[in-house]
Design a protein around this motif. Structure first.
Motif, PDB file in Angstrom:
ATOM      1  N   ILE A  92       0.839  -1.209   0.000  1.00 12.23           N
ATOM      2  CA  ILE A  92       0.000   0.000   0.000  1.00 12.23           C
ATOM      3  C   ILE A  92       0.868   1.250   0.000  1.00 12.23           C
ATOM      4  N   ARG A  93       1.905   1.231   0.814  1.00 11.84           N
ATOM      5  CA  ARG A  93       2.778   2.411   0.876  1.00 11.84           C
ATOM      6  C   ARG A  93       3.519   2.637  -0.441  1.00 11.84           C
ATOM      7  N   ASN A  94       3.873   1.568  -1.139  1.00 14.70           N
ATOM      8  CA  ASN A  94       4.526   1.742  -2.445  1.00 14.70           C
ATOM      9  C   ASN A  94       3.618   2.501  -3.395  1.00 14.70           C
ATOM     10  N   ILE A  95       2.347   2.112  -3.420  1.00 14.90           N
ATOM     11  CA  ILE A  95       1.379   2.804  -4.286  1.00 14.90           C
ATOM     12  C   ILE A  95       1.213   4.257  -3.825  1.00 14.90           C
ATOM     13  N   TYR A  96       1.118   4.424  -2.519  1.00 17.14           N
ATOM     14  CA  TYR A  96       0.916   5.760  -1.946  1.00 17.14           C
ATOM     15  C   TYR A  96       2.078   6.697  -2.286  1.00 17.14           C
ATOM     16  N   TYR A  97       3.302   6.215  -2.080  1.00 15.93           N
ATOM     17  CA  TYR A  97       4.443   7.098  -2.328  1.00 15.93           C
ATOM     18  C   TYR A  97       4.601   7.417  -3.816  1.00 15.93           C
ATOM     19  N   GLN A  98       4.223   6.478  -4.675  1.00 16.37           N
ATOM     20  CA  GLN A  98       4.273   6.792  -6.101  1.00 16.37           C
ATOM     21  C   GLN A  98       3.289   7.904  -6.461  1.00 16.37           C
ATOM     22  N   SER A  99       2.187   7.971  -5.708  1.00 11.04           N
ATOM     23  CA  SER A  99       1.195   9.022  -5.977  1.00 11.04           C
ATOM     24  C   SER A  99       1.741  10.409  -5.643  1.00 11.04           C
ATOM     25  N   PHE A 100       2.805  10.489  -4.839  1.00  8.58           N
ATOM     26  CA  PHE A 100       3.401  11.789  -4.513  1.00  8.58           C
ATOM     27  C   PHE A 100       3.834  12.513  -5.788  1.00  8.58           C
ATOM     28  N   ASN A 101       4.220  11.739  -6.818  1.00  3.60           N
ATOM     29  CA  ASN A 101       4.688  12.358  -8.063  1.00  3.60           C
ATOM     30  C   ASN A 101       3.580  13.118  -8.777  1.00  3.60           C
ATOM     31  N   ASN A 102       2.325  12.777  -8.474  1.00  2.00           N
ATOM     32  CA  ASN A 102       1.193  13.528  -9.037  1.00  2.00           C
ATOM     33  C   ASN A 102       0.709  14.611  -8.078  1.00  2.00           C
ATOM     34  N   ILE A 118       9.836  11.090  -6.539  1.00  2.00           N
ATOM     35  CA  ILE A 118      10.227   9.909  -5.767  1.00  2.00           C
ATOM     36  C   ILE A 118      10.133   8.658  -6.644  1.00  2.00           C
ATOM     37  N   ASP A 119      11.225   7.900  -6.720  1.00  2.00           N
ATOM     38  CA  ASP A 119      11.205   6.624  -7.437  1.00  2.00           C
ATOM     39  C   ASP A 119      10.829   5.496  -6.492  1.00  2.00           C
ATOM     40  N   LYS A 120      11.394   5.555  -5.297  1.00  2.00           N
ATOM     41  CA  LYS A 120      11.083   4.558  -4.272  1.00  2.00           C
ATOM     42  C   LYS A 120      11.401   5.163  -2.915  1.00  2.00           C
ATOM     43  N   ARG A 121      10.831   4.581  -1.895  1.00  2.00           N
ATOM     44  CA  ARG A 121      11.090   5.056  -0.541  1.00  2.00           C
ATOM     45  C   ARG A 121      12.468   4.577  -0.096  1.00  2.00           C
ATOM     46  N   GLU A 122      13.303   5.531   0.334  1.00  2.00           N
ATOM     47  CA  GLU A 122      14.646   5.212   0.802  1.00  2.00           C
ATOM     48  C   GLU A 122      14.762   5.562   2.275  1.00  2.00           C
ATOM     49  N   TYR A 123      15.566   4.796   2.993  1.00  2.00           N
ATOM     50  CA  TYR A 123      15.627   5.012   4.439  1.00  2.00           C
ATOM     51  C   TYR A 123      17.016   5.423   4.925  1.00  2.00           C
ATOM     52  N   ASN A 124      18.011   4.606   4.763  1.00  2.00           N
ATOM     53  CA  ASN A 124      19.313   4.828   5.419  1.00  2.00           C
ATOM     54  C   ASN A 124      20.465   4.872   4.433  1.00  2.00           C
ATOM     55  N   ILE A 171      -0.302  13.655   9.807  1.00  2.00           N
ATOM     56  CA  ILE A 171       0.460  14.832  10.256  1.00  2.00           C
ATOM     57  C   ILE A 171       1.644  15.120   9.334  1.00  2.00           C
ATOM     58  N   VAL A 172       2.575  14.189   9.234  1.00  2.00           N
ATOM     59  CA  VAL A 172       3.827  14.462   8.504  1.00  2.00           C
ATOM     60  C   VAL A 172       3.584  14.701   7.012  1.00  2.00           C
ATOM     61  N   ASP A 173       2.816  13.800   6.383  1.00  2.00           N
ATOM     62  CA  ASP A 173       2.648  13.909   4.933  1.00  2.00           C
ATOM     63  C   ASP A 173       1.892  15.174   4.544  1.00  2.00           C
ATOM     64  N   THR A 174       0.907  15.562   5.345  1.00  2.00           N
ATOM     65  CA  THR A 174       0.159  16.777   5.009  1.00  2.00           C
ATOM     66  C   THR A 174       1.030  18.026   5.185  1.00  2.00           C
ATOM     67  N   VAL A 175       1.941  17.990   6.170  1.00  2.00           N
ATOM     68  CA  VAL A 175       2.895  19.103   6.316  1.00  2.00           C
ATOM     69  C   VAL A 175       3.783  19.184   5.073  1.00  2.00           C
ATOM     70  N   ILE A 176       4.262  18.043   4.599  1.00  2.00           N
ATOM     71  CA  ILE A 176       5.117  18.015   3.402  1.00  2.00           C
ATOM     72  C   ILE A 176       4.373  18.568   2.193  1.00  2.00           C
ATOM     73  N   PHE A 177       3.128  18.116   2.007  1.00  2.00           N
ATOM     74  CA  PHE A 177       2.349  18.588   0.851  1.00  2.00           C
ATOM     75  C   PHE A 177       2.200  20.118   0.888  1.00  2.00           C
ATOM     76  N   ASN A 178       1.891  20.657   2.065  1.00  2.00           N
ATOM     77  CA  ASN A 178       1.699  22.106   2.183  1.00  2.00           C
ATOM     78  C   ASN A 178       2.997  22.870   1.943  1.00  2.00           C
ATOM     79  N   LEU A 179       4.084  22.374   2.513  1.00  2.00           N
ATOM     80  CA  LEU A 179       5.374  23.058   2.351  1.00  2.00           C
ATOM     81  C   LEU A 179       5.796  23.118   0.888  1.00  2.00           C
ATOM     82  N   LEU A 180       5.536  22.045   0.148  1.00  2.41           N
ATOM     83  CA  LEU A 180       5.972  21.998  -1.245  1.00  2.41           C
ATOM     84  C   LEU A 180       4.979  22.684  -2.177  1.00  2.41           C
TER      85      LEU A 180
END
Length: 326
Positions: free
Chosen positions: A155-165, A174-180, A239-248
């Protein structure tokens, strides 16, 4: 009302008699009233000694420390005064009873996915909503924690890909979620936001009788305070994702707010301050609680989620994850 203090500068945190102050240099110091402190988040290079730590401990004030790149390193937690043997036994029994553990693991993901779908609906991402709704059936049918986490990962893979739209700024793809560690700005934003939220949730857990090292979705052996990770699943998209959307969306954060070293991307001092200011505003935003019939902040919602979990563990009321109704 006490508040969180974010220290981004380098300096020294000191105690003099019954006062805490932050000393940047010999001529610049800021007094921090002890009664005004909820918790302290340290991002700069800060010296502090046992004298100040003891005083913070006496006043039940946790200190969260982040590394040079802005990622969570660890916490100083005062000796826990809110302890309950009965609750601890119940927390453990809900971990060792696999069906009980599975119920809670699914509940955390259910709450998180609800807020993911809410974000997608707000951004008219119909195709992604349809894909995720199909995967939700697999969540209810899952018979193991591994299956639950696999569904969550898909689900998160699909969700993060939607960030590009959703995010129109072409610099934040974002191509993929990266962590460390993350190698691009959008992954750096997600990691930084989640890292701070994790410690905010830990502070709220600390104020209850819950034991933060006993968790249900994440293995308790994986992270020191893994219950924070469990509860954060519900609040990251809210919380976090909506802050990111607004900032960008409004260009409040742009590429000038990042440092890029080789294959590493992270927020610089100015970018970190901007993000923390908006995150703080979000945490203090209030909504009318339909059960309590009063305004509560997003931060209070996190604490309320802890209390709901306690009621479930004690057999008083079945836990249902928060699903934003506003």
């Amino acid at each position: 009302m006490s508040r969180r203090y974010y220290i981004n500068n380098s300096g020294r945190l000191k105690r003099k008699e019954n006062t805490i102050f932050f000393e940047i240099n010999e001529n610049e110091r800021k007094i921090i009233p002890i009664n005004d402190i909820d918790s302290i988040y340290i991002f700069g290079e800060v010296d502090l000694n046992t004298k100040v730590l003891n005083y913070l401990a006496q006043n039940d004030i946790p200190v969260h420390i982040f590394n040079y790149y802005g990622y969570y390193s660890g916490s100083f937690l005062p000796r826990k005064k809110n302890v309950s043997g009965i609750l601890l036994v119940s927390q453990v029994s809900h971990y060792t009873d696999y069906n009980k553990r599975l119920y809670l693991a699914k509940s955390f993901i259910e709450g998180g996915v609800y807020h993911i779908l809410r974000n997608l609906k707000n951004n008219q991402a119909d195709e992604e909503i349809e894909k995720i709704n199909k995967l939700l059936k697999n969540l209810s049918d899952a018979n193991s924690i591994e299956e639950v986490m696999a569904v969550e990962g898909n689900i998160r893979n699909i969700y993060y890909q939607s960030f590009n739209n959703i995010i129109k700024n072409q610099d934040f793809k974002i191509d993929k979620r990266e962590y460390n560690p993350p190698t691009n700005p959008i992954n750096a934003l997600i990691s930084f936001g989640n890292s701070v939220l994790y410690s905010v949730i830990l502070s709220e857990i600390y104020k209850t009788h819950l034991e933060p090292t006993i968790s249900y979705l994440h293995e308790p052996s994986e992270r020191r305070f893994s219950l924070s990770l469990d509860i954060s699943e519900i609040f990251k998209p809210l919380i976090v994702d909506t802050v990111i959307f607004n900032l960008l969306e409004y260009g409040t954060i742009n590429l000038s707010h990042f440092n890029q070293d080789l294959n590493l991307s992270y927020l610089n001092d100015e970018g970190r301050k901007i993000f923390l200011r908006y995150l703080e505003d979000k945490l203090e935003t209030t909504i009318k609680h339909r059960t309590l019939q009063r305004n509560v902040s997003y931060r209070t919602l996190i604490r309320l989620e802890c209390y709901k979990l306690i009621k479930h563990l004690l057999g008083e009321e079945e836990y249902k994850p928060l699903k934003a109704w506003w």
